[in-house]
Every structure is written in structure tokens, then in C-alpha cells.
Scaffold this motif. Sequence first.
Motif, PDB file in Angstrom:
ATOM      1  N   GLY A 220      -0.111  11.610  -1.200  1.00 24.64           N
ATOM      2  CA  GLY A 220      -0.062  11.762  -0.016  1.00 24.64           C
ATOM      3  C   GLY A 220       1.058  11.186   0.586  1.00 24.64           C
ATOM      4  N   ASP A 221       0.825   9.763  -0.176  1.00 26.09           N
ATOM      5  CA  ASP A 221       1.160   8.605   0.491  1.00 26.09           C
ATOM      6  C   ASP A 221       2.861   8.660   0.515  1.00 26.09           C
ATOM      7  OD1 ASP A 221      -0.608   6.918   0.535  1.00 26.09           O
ATOM      8  OD2 ASP A 221      -0.174   5.603  -0.740  1.00 26.09           O
ATOM      9  N   ILE A 222       3.405   8.457   2.176  1.00 23.32           N
ATOM     10  CA  ILE A 222       4.268   8.156   1.853  1.00 23.32           C
ATOM     11  C   ILE A 222       4.959   7.114   0.916  1.00 23.32           C
ATOM     12  CG2 ILE A 222       6.865   8.586   3.502  1.00 23.32           C
ATOM     13  CD1 ILE A 222       5.243  11.076   3.316  1.00 23.32           C
ATOM     14  N   VAL A 223       6.353   6.972  -0.217  1.00 25.85           N
ATOM     15  CA  VAL A 223       7.393   5.925  -0.177  1.00 25.85           C
ATOM     16  C   VAL A 223       8.252   5.929  -0.260  1.00 25.85           C
ATOM     17  CG1 VAL A 223       4.937   5.708  -1.620  1.00 25.85           C
ATOM     18  CG2 VAL A 223       6.704   6.879  -2.636  1.00 25.85           C
ATOM     19  N   ILE A 224       8.894   5.044  -0.597  1.00 24.14           N
ATOM     20  CA  ILE A 224      10.819   4.896  -0.751  1.00 24.14           C
ATOM     21  C   ILE A 224      10.778   3.756  -1.839  1.00 24.14           C
ATOM     22  CG2 ILE A 224      12.225   3.528   0.179  1.00 24.14           C
ATOM     23  CD1 ILE A 224      11.850   3.962   3.171  1.00 24.14           C
ATOM     24  N   GLY A 225      11.785   4.313  -2.784  1.00 23.37           N
ATOM     25  CA  GLY A 225      12.199   4.512  -4.112  1.00 23.37           C
ATOM     26  C   GLY A 225      13.218   4.101  -4.098  1.00 23.37           C
TER      27      GLY A 225
ATOM     28  N   HIS B  43      14.197  15.384 -14.565  1.00 25.21           N
ATOM     29  CA  HIS B  43      13.528  14.122 -13.309  1.00 25.21           C
ATOM     30  C   HIS B  43      14.320  13.194 -13.592  1.00 25.21           C
ATOM     31  CE1 HIS B  43      12.768  12.179 -17.418  1.00 25.21           C
ATOM     32  NE2 HIS B  43      12.656  11.371 -16.873  1.00 25.21           N
ATOM     33  N   TRP B  44      14.273  11.923 -12.609  1.00 23.73           N
ATOM     34  CA  TRP B  44      14.621  10.667 -12.083  1.00 23.73           C
ATOM     35  C   TRP B  44      13.583   9.764 -12.235  1.00 23.73           C
ATOM     36  CZ3 TRP B  44      16.057  15.286  -9.123  1.00 23.73           C
ATOM     37  CH2 TRP B  44      16.795  15.696  -8.883  1.00 23.73           C
ATOM     38  N   ARG B  45      13.437   8.581 -11.969  1.00 25.34           N
ATOM     39  CA  ARG B  45      12.922   7.676 -12.913  1.00 25.34           C
ATOM     40  C   ARG B  45      13.249   6.911 -11.134  1.00 25.34           C
ATOM     41  NH1 ARG B  45      12.531   3.110 -16.142  1.00 25.34           N
ATOM     42  NH2 ARG B  45      14.375   3.326 -16.574  1.00 25.34           N
ATOM     43  N   LEU B  46      11.982   6.251 -10.716  1.00 28.04           N
ATOM     44  CA  LEU B  46      12.435   5.580  -9.491  1.00 28.04           C
ATOM     45  C   LEU B  46      11.373   4.211  -9.533  1.00 28.04           C
ATOM     46  CD1 LEU B  46      12.834   8.566  -8.724  1.00 28.04           C
ATOM     47  CD2 LEU B  46      12.409   7.658  -6.135  1.00 28.04           C
ATOM     48  N   ASP B  47      11.834   3.066  -9.504  1.00 24.30           N
ATOM     49  CA  ASP B  47      11.251   1.733  -9.174  1.00 24.30           C
ATOM     50  C   ASP B  47      10.941   2.400  -7.506  1.00 24.30           C
ATOM     51  OD1 ASP B  47      10.109  -0.453  -8.732  1.00 24.30           O
ATOM     52  OD2 ASP B  47      12.367  -1.518  -8.261  1.00 24.30           O
TER      53      ASP B  47
ATOM     54  N   CYS C 210      13.288   8.860  -0.062  1.00 23.10           N
ATOM     55  CA  CYS C 210      12.643   8.174   0.538  1.00 23.10           C
ATOM     56  C   CYS C 210      11.451  10.337  -0.177  1.00 23.10           C
ATOM     57  CB  CYS C 210      12.220   9.102   1.932  1.00 23.10           C
ATOM     58  SG  CYS C 210      10.426   9.318   2.956  1.00 23.10           S
ATOM     59  N   ALA C 211      10.245   9.488  -0.776  1.00 18.48           N
ATOM     60  CA  ALA C 211       9.317  10.622  -1.275  1.00 18.48           C
ATOM     61  C   ALA C 211       7.544  10.510  -0.733  1.00 18.48           C
ATOM     62  CB  ALA C 211       9.564  10.781  -2.653  1.00 18.48           C
ATOM     63  N   GLU C 212       7.285  11.667  -1.055  1.00 14.46           N
ATOM     64  CA  GLU C 212       5.862  11.196  -1.763  1.00 14.46           C
ATOM     65  C   GLU C 212       4.916  11.794  -2.726  1.00 14.46           C
ATOM     66  OE1 GLU C 212       2.119  14.227   0.400  1.00 14.46           O
ATOM     67  OE2 GLU C 212       4.229  14.873   0.890  1.00 14.46           O
ATOM     68  N   VAL C 213       3.857  10.830  -2.469  1.00 19.68           N
ATOM     69  CA  VAL C 213       3.493  11.019  -3.850  1.00 19.68           C
ATOM     70  C   VAL C 213       2.558  12.491  -4.485  1.00 19.68           C
ATOM     71  CG1 VAL C 213       1.452  10.180  -5.580  1.00 19.68           C
ATOM     72  CG2 VAL C 213       2.980   8.613  -3.354  1.00 19.68           C
ATOM     73  N   ARG C 214       3.180  12.874  -5.217  1.00 26.38           N
ATOM     74  CA  ARG C 214       2.431  14.028  -5.270  1.00 26.38           C
ATOM     75  C   ARG C 214       0.889  14.236  -6.197  1.00 26.38           C
ATOM     76  NH1 ARG C 214       4.639  18.309  -8.774  1.00 26.38           N
ATOM     77  NH2 ARG C 214       4.448  17.371 -10.699  1.00 26.38           N
ATOM     78  N   ASP C 215       0.286  13.649  -7.389  1.00 23.82           N
ATOM     79  CA  ASP C 215      -0.086  12.999  -8.215  1.00 23.82           C
ATOM     80  C   ASP C 215      -0.241  12.125  -9.493  1.00 23.82           C
ATOM     81  OD1 ASP C 215       1.071  14.349 -10.643  1.00 23.82           O
ATOM     82  OD2 ASP C 215       0.839  16.589  -9.671  1.00 23.82           O
ATOM     83  N   PHE C 216      -0.992  12.115 -10.382  1.00 23.63           N
ATOM     84  CA  PHE C 216      -1.181  10.878 -10.376  1.00 23.63           C
ATOM     85  C   PHE C 216      -1.363  12.121 -12.204  1.00 23.63           C
ATOM     86  CE2 PHE C 216      -2.292   8.907  -7.315  1.00 23.63           C
ATOM     87  CZ  PHE C 216      -1.647   7.386  -7.532  1.00 23.63           C
ATOM     88  N   THR C 217      -0.235  11.930 -13.369  1.00 20.01           N
ATOM     89  CA  THR C 217      -0.530  13.164 -14.657  1.00 20.01           C
ATOM     90  C   THR C 217      -1.081  11.977 -15.840  1.00 20.01           C
ATOM     91  OG1 THR C 217       0.282  14.816 -13.342  1.00 20.01           O
ATOM     92  CG2 THR C 217      -0.885  14.705 -16.265  1.00 20.01           C
TER      93      THR C 217
END
Length: 330
Positions: free
Chosen positions: A93-98, A107-111, A154-161
Motif C-alpha cells: 500500500g506504500d506510495i513510492v517513486i521509482g 515487466h519493468w524493473r525499477l530502483d 509513481c506507483a503503489e506497492v502491491r505485494d511481495f512474492t
Amino acid sequence: MDIETRRIQLQFNQTQKLRLQKAMESLSSNVNFDASVTIADSIPVNFEEGVLKGHGTADLDGEVVSTLCGTVERVNKLVYVRPLSSRYKPEVGDIVIGRVVEVAQKHWRLDINCSKNAYLMISAMNVLDGVQRRRTSGDELNMQCIFAEDDYICAEVRDFTHGDIHLQTRSQKHGKLTSGQLLTVAPYLVKRQKQHFHHLDQYGIDLIIGCNGFIWVGEHVGVRDDMVEDQVNRSEPNVSVPNKSSASLEEQEKNYTPLETRKYICRAANAVRVLSTLGFIITLESIKGVIDLSVSANLDINDMLGSEFCVMVAEKEAERRNSDKGKVLI
């Protein structure tokens, strides 16, 4: 964090050192929730009954003290200290910028300023044509036209897999960021809040405070529908994408950021830099307060990065906390 650590690339004269020392001592004596603490600092709980002492706290002669360097947080009766960390620890649910570092298959890979890179699947982003449908091979072929390397998103953390961080851009507020500045601060200076997207109407700028310590200050964008439409146009195989050099004067003028807006973008960016240097928690209110202080003092944008203004900000915050301890601290 001590004063010597916060005094980054600033030269203080003796008078400024004394003023800053006095302001910091005043701030330390008024420790409250959401404030920065060091080891052995007292954490006031207002003599409440049933207070639960969580991680980073201890009981010393009936007083709650900090055992870590970090920020004080509270959830109902639980009081704990969130430790300082140079790396971001994501939560769903975190709002992050990558920053896009690779465009791969599907897919895109982001820092995102984390120990691991994050992944944005093409299936987890806004539908390009606005219709709910499965992604096709055509969508995959046009991924480079949607987000390219070194683009900021700008994106939102969806989950950890399986230990991987997966993002999503399902909202119109998410997507590619343009016409602005990206600032990097320590992640512990950003407190998770209900709202991380802000529009400073009086300045005509947008502010996105990423939980990962990346902060974006840019020109105001009313809605991101135009961005989606632009992505649709670029994803159509029969539609040619105009080159920037061949763009008409009207198109260039439309994308031009007014000088006054650019000045406020720089002023807001310098406000973030000052708050980061002083080690204050970065919120919308704290940024606006620093901007207003610089405007009222009739300071040029470059002067905001001087030692005198940093002392002024520290003194102003100490004065505010002493005058009204009931307000949320920055």
C-alpha cells in the motif's frame, strides 16, 4: 542525529552555531510522537494507563525511554520507535517513486531506494485503451514507448512474492512523472500518511512524498487521462510518434512550464533539502511552512540553502512547538 551530522555542507559562524544549538536543545526538550529521538531520550506518554511499550522502548524508573535512534510512533496504546535506516523497507500500500532501470519481457524493473529492485508487470498498470482486457503481444512490443529506461514513475506497492517487490499503477494519480524535480531524502524522514499526493494550489505545483524517500515536485497535472491517451496513441502500430524536434511550436508552447511555476518548484525543492538537512520529518505542512517563511523573509531561491535560513527554520519550528504543543510536529 546530532547537530554535527545535520550540518551538511553548511558553514556556520559562531553566532549561528549558538542559535542553532539553542533551537535544537529546545526541540529535544519537547519530544513528542512523530518526533526524532536518540538513545535514552524520554518519550512522554502523559501518564496514561495501559500503555504498551513496543520495539525500541524501555522502562527506566517509571519513565518510557528510547533505546534506538529513530522516530516515535503510536498505534492505539502501543508506543514504539521506528529505527533510522538508510534503506527503505516497503509495506503493501506504500506510495513510492521509482526509476526504470530495465525494460524486460512483460515487466519493468525499477530502483525504489530499496535493497532489492521492484517490478511493475504490464498486467498491473493502467489499461492503455481504457478497456478491461487481457494484454496482448502488441502491448508488450510497445512497452518501451510507455515507460523507458531512466523514466520516473509513481506507483503503489502491491505485494511481495518470493521476496520480490511488485508494484501497480492502477490509479490516474500513478504513472510517469515529467516537468519537475526528484529529491532523495532518508526514508525515515517520511511518515506514512493517508495522503501522499498533494496539490499546492497557490503555487501551481504538485507534490508527491514517496514512502521510499523519493520526493517529486513538479508542475500541476489536473488528471492523468492525457497521459493514458498519449500512451494509447504511442501503442497503436499504425500511429507514428512525432519527434520532439519536429513538434510544432504550438505543441512546444503547450508543454512549456511557466517561469513562475518553475521558481516555485525550485523553492519547494529547496524547502525539502532544508528539512532533510535539519533532520525534520517531511510533511506537506512542514514544506509549506518553509516556503512561506522564505517568501515572507523575501529570500531568493538560492539563499534558502544558506546557513542563516537553516537556523531560521530551526528557530521557527522551536517557537511553534513551544507555543502550541498540541499540533502535529514536523
